[in-house]
Design a protein around this motif. Sequence first.
Motif, PDB file in Angstrom:
ATOM      1  N   GLY A   1       0.779  -1.209   0.000  1.00 56.28           N
ATOM      2  CA  GLY A   1       0.000   0.000   0.000  1.00 56.28           C
ATOM      3  C   GLY A   1       0.817   1.269   0.000  1.00 56.28           C
ATOM      4  N   VAL A   2       2.114   1.149  -0.259  1.00 54.38           N
ATOM      5  CA  VAL A   2       2.977   2.316  -0.262  1.00 54.38           C
ATOM      6  C   VAL A   2       2.959   3.019  -1.617  1.00 54.38           C
ATOM      7  CG1 VAL A   2       5.354   3.132   0.079  1.00 54.38           C
ATOM      8  CG2 VAL A   2       4.446   1.262   1.486  1.00 54.38           C
ATOM      9  N   SER A   3       2.817   2.245  -2.691  1.00 51.29           N
ATOM     10  CA  SER A   3       2.844   2.794  -4.041  1.00 51.29           C
ATOM     11  C   SER A   3       1.480   2.642  -4.683  1.00 51.29           C
ATOM     12  CB  SER A   3       3.920   2.077  -4.866  1.00 51.29           C
ATOM     13  OG  SER A   3       3.909   2.540  -6.195  1.00 51.29           O
ATOM     14  N   ASP A   4       1.203   3.464  -5.693  1.00 54.02           N
ATOM     15  CA  ASP A   4      -0.094   3.382  -6.374  1.00 54.02           C
ATOM     16  C   ASP A   4      -0.032   2.393  -7.533  1.00 54.02           C
ATOM     17  OD1 ASP A   4       1.408   4.696  -8.225  1.00 54.02           O
ATOM     18  OD2 ASP A   4       0.272   6.569  -8.184  1.00 54.02           O
ATOM     19  N   TYR A   5      -1.219   2.146  -8.082  1.00 56.74           N
ATOM     20  CA  TYR A   5      -1.329   1.156  -9.159  1.00 56.74           C
ATOM     21  C   TYR A   5      -0.651   1.609 -10.435  1.00 56.74           C
ATOM     22  CZ  TYR A   5      -3.291  -1.448 -13.019  1.00 56.74           C
ATOM     23  OH  TYR A   5      -3.422  -2.178 -14.158  1.00 56.74           O
ATOM     24  N   ALA A   6      -0.720   2.878 -10.761  1.00 54.26           N
ATOM     25  CA  ALA A   6      -0.132   3.379 -11.999  1.00 54.26           C
ATOM     26  C   ALA A   6       1.369   3.097 -12.061  1.00 54.26           C
ATOM     27  CB  ALA A   6      -0.395   4.873 -12.130  1.00 54.26           C
ATOM     28  N   THR A   7       2.035   3.224 -10.921  1.00 55.15           N
ATOM     29  CA  THR A   7       3.474   2.951 -10.872  1.00 55.15           C
ATOM     30  C   THR A   7       3.749   1.485 -11.148  1.00 55.15           C
ATOM     31  OG1 THR A   7       3.793   4.715  -9.252  1.00 55.15           O
ATOM     32  CG2 THR A   7       5.533   3.068  -9.433  1.00 55.15           C
ATOM     33  N   LEU A   8       2.932   0.610 -10.570  1.00 52.43           N
ATOM     34  CA  LEU A   8       3.095  -0.817 -10.788  1.00 52.43           C
ATOM     35  C   LEU A   8       2.845  -1.187 -12.240  1.00 52.43           C
ATOM     36  CD1 LEU A   8       3.494  -3.706  -9.793  1.00 52.43           C
ATOM     37  CD2 LEU A   8       1.065  -3.751  -9.165  1.00 52.43           C
ATOM     38  N   LEU A   9       1.790  -0.635 -12.820  1.00 51.02           N
ATOM     39  CA  LEU A   9       1.463  -0.948 -14.213  1.00 51.02           C
ATOM     40  C   LEU A   9       2.574  -0.494 -15.148  1.00 51.02           C
ATOM     41  CD1 LEU A   9      -0.613  -1.996 -16.238  1.00 51.02           C
ATOM     42  CD2 LEU A   9      -1.642   0.285 -16.269  1.00 51.02           C
ATOM     43  N   ASP A  10       3.129   0.664 -14.876  1.00 52.90           N
ATOM     44  CA  ASP A  10       4.226   1.170 -15.706  1.00 52.90           C
ATOM     45  C   ASP A  10       5.466   0.286 -15.582  1.00 52.90           C
ATOM     46  OD1 ASP A  10       5.393   3.402 -17.369  1.00 52.90           O
ATOM     47  OD2 ASP A  10       6.737   3.482 -15.634  1.00 52.90           O
ATOM     48  N   ALA A  11       5.737  -0.194 -14.391  1.00 54.70           N
ATOM     49  CA  ALA A  11       6.891  -1.077 -14.172  1.00 54.70           C
ATOM     50  C   ALA A  11       6.714  -2.409 -14.904  1.00 54.70           C
ATOM     51  CB  ALA A  11       7.086  -1.309 -12.675  1.00 54.70           C
TER      52      ALA A  11
END
Length: 452
Positions: free
Chosen positions: A407-417
């Motif tokens: 819960g530290v990072s948002d979904y957009a960051t994960l999707l981009d990675a």
Amino acid sequence: MKQIGIVMIGLVLGGCSMHEQALNSKQILPSAYSTEVAQEENEISPQWWEKFNIDPLNALVEEALVNNHDILMAYERLEQARTQVRIAEANVLPFALTAQTSARGVNADGVSTRSEASSLSLNVAYEVDFWGKVAAQTRMAQTSYMASQYDLDTLRLSLSASVVEYYLRLAALQKRVTLAKENVQIAQQLLTIVTHKEAEGLATQVDINRQNSSLLQNTVALVALQSQAKQTANALALLVGKAPQEFEVPLVSFDEITPLRVGSGIPSELLVRRPDIASMMAKLKNAEDAIIVASAQRFPSFKLTGNTGLASTALLSLSNPLTSVLEGVLAYTLFDGGNIKEALNAARSRGNEALLAYEKTILTALKEVEDALLDQALSTQQLALQEEILALEKTTLAQSTLLYQEGVSDYATLLDAQRSFYQAQDQRATQLLSLLNATVTLHKVLGGGWEK
């Protein structure tokens, strides 16, 4: 008197002998290539593809060299050229003609009768090659045969390289298909994570929709790669001479394929290392002899008959050899409407064209080697950089996944990675294929171990 006449012919027409200038290239080759090549690189062997140490690939190349239809047609053209050599060589030998006659008649009572009388005649003739025409025609057939042989060698070299390229492309596509499947699985896993997050109130429906869209896009990319792999396998089947429906390709792991290294030598070596240059040289020699043949048409031809006399279709009589020969020459040069002269001019023009084609082939070869050397050098650098990028993207994806789950990072960051990691993997496979193809192309443009 007959011997004196023959001598007179030689004396009179000796001054008409042809002195055609040879078609020599003034092409100056550079002393070295612009792109430097490491000294530890190896020379090319005729079976250079075996250095990949891929047994299925070796089998495919050998099968293609035997069953490919273009190769088989080239062998037929070579046999046709060989036949023309035999015909030309036979023309320099004496030839004999026989004739046999019999008679059938009708008597005074109208009854058909058969006569047993018959006659047999034998005529032997041998063309005297005053002007070198027969010899030039023989050389033309021989150089045509040599050109056909070199064209076949060129085709074999090109076919071998094409089989290797398609096999490597298919192995790369198999790797990319595997990566695409893994990417679809990752997208499915992320969709599950996002769905759980949405149920806990930590994500939105928008996040779910975006991940669903990413999953579908990855699936579309997978299907496209599978289609490319099938089409590449079909093309490889055609090269090997088989129907695609009965063709299976045993592939090795793409990651285990190592690029070959080869020394380029010096530019002048291309003249003896490339069969296409040798073919153009043979065609140039053929054009030179065609000029001699066309030039010889200005003068009458003679044959030695069975009784050692001279005969010529151009002359009505050789009772007075000197006068008859002079009249024959004048008839050829003055009263042919200029056809022979224009035919000679056309032959000379074709010779100049052959010379230009030869020089263009050399220039093209030099360009191809320079391009291949540069492509190999740049592809090596790009692959090294891409591997560094891949390592960074792999670390980024692992960290982004962990941070999102906590819960530290948002979904957009994960999707981009996720997208970046897959693209880095796919690009690494593509870049390795580019380097492999560059080494294959370099082997091909350097002659593939062929020597004249």
